[in-house]
Design an enzyme around this catalytic site. Structure first.
Site, PDB file in Angstrom:
ATOM      1  N   TYR A 113     -28.435  17.454 -23.680  1.00 34.51           N
ATOM      2  CA  TYR A 113     -28.326  17.892 -22.277  1.00 34.51           C
ATOM      3  C   TYR A 113     -29.080  19.215 -22.089  1.00 34.51           C
ATOM      4  CZ  TYR A 113     -26.245  17.764 -17.625  1.00 34.51           C
ATOM      5  OH  TYR A 113     -26.065  17.680 -16.259  1.00 34.51           O
ATOM      6  N   LYS A 136     -25.806  23.557 -14.987  1.00 34.82           N
ATOM      7  CA  LYS A 136     -24.562  23.037 -14.381  1.00 34.82           C
ATOM      8  C   LYS A 136     -23.448  24.085 -14.434  1.00 34.82           C
ATOM      9  CE  LYS A 136     -25.792  18.807 -13.131  1.00 34.82           C
ATOM     10  NZ  LYS A 136     -26.073  18.505 -11.721  1.00 34.82           N
TER      11      LYS A 136
END
Ligand code: NAD
Length: 257
Positions: free
Chosen positions: A158, A165
């Protein structure tokens, strides 16, 4: 007596439909099924043919181009909403982007340009949208964005989207605190992995899906319609006591070590 649809009489803006597989599509379907009238956007002319069937299916009142990097397009969307509806009850921000070299590399190697662009499209666009929506939410409103577990824990592959995020979730809390006095709630959903266009840009995404299926309590993936059902609840009056929150819709994946 038929039950009243929970979003009847509400008008909402949905940003983030790329095609029928998008998380925003599941949300738009749920909003419409709950009685809302919707405005949808598409990224550019290349994306339009894939967004149009979704707009048609949810009987969108408005379909406009919106690339948040394109100066003036967001203002034009809000202007049309102001002219047509005179208000906005809710908005869904379901967009994210990171240049692929930076997305596929280590966080420590992320370029300044890639980091800045990922933060601008994935986070600052929520700030801009909220700022422009605020005057249209005079009687209160609900703003919803879409995060991921990688905000909290390091998830393999990720990469820099984890810090992005994390910034998105912190932004949700600040916006919720700032807009609360005006009756505007700001929340994030955190879905488990779902095969979408954006997700296909993450390296080894198939492995993420397989691992989610193995670890999740029900040993299955969540669907965009399941995410949509929670989104419809959160933008509606039933969730009037919920703001600044990150709600997992991951089939329990995040509670399993
Ligand atoms: P998707 O590819 O269907 O949607 C991503 C959207 O971002 C597209 O509609 C795209 O046009 C839009 N976008 C990208 N750059 C943009 C720009 N400059 N201006 C305007 N729009 C732009 O993929 P998705 O998985 O439905 O992604 C929606 C959100 O959900 C993203 O924030 C993503 O990080 C998040 N999310 C996805 C998953 C997953 O597994 N798919 C899990 C958790 C969170």
């Amino acid at each position: 007596m038929p039950l009243k649809q929970p979003l009847a009489g509400k008008v909402g803006l949905v940003v983030g439909v790329a095609n029928t597989h998008s998380i925003a599509t599941g949300c738009a379907r749920a909003f419409r099924a709950a009685g809302a009238d919707l405005a949808l956007t598409y990224l550019n002319d290349r994306a339009r043919p894939y967004v149009e069937p979704v707009a048609h299916a949810v009987e969108a009142a408005l379909l406009m181009p919106l690339d948040v990097e394109h100066e003036g397009q967001l203002e034009a969307v809000m202007h049309r909403i102001a002219a047509g509806w005179g208000r906005l009850d809710f908005l869904l921000h379901a967009i994210a982007f990171c240049p692929s070299d930076d997305l596929h590399g280590r966080v420590v190697d992320c370029s300044k340009a890639g980091f800045t662009r990922a933060m601008d499209i994935s986070v600052h666009s929520l700030i801009r949208m909220t700022r422009l929506a605020e005057p249209l939410m005079r009687d209160g409103g609900s703003i919803l964005t879409v995060s991921y577990y990688g905000a909290e824990k390091v998830v393999p592959h990720y990469n820099v989207m984890g810090p992005v995020k994390a910034a998105l979730e912190a932004t949700v809390r600040s916006l919720a605190a700032e807009l609360g006095p005006g009756g505007i709630r700001v929340n994030a959903l955190s879905p488990g992995p779902i095969a979408t266009r954006a997700a296909s840009g993450i390296a080894c995404f198939e492995d993420m899906l397989a691992s989610a299926m193995e670890k999740a309590p029900e040993h299955r993936l969540v669907t965009i319609d399941e995410v949509g059902a929670v989104a419809a609840m959160l933008v509606g009056d039933a969730a009037r006591g919920v703001t600044g929150n990150v709600t997992f819709v991951d089939g329990g994946l995040s509670v399993v070590a």
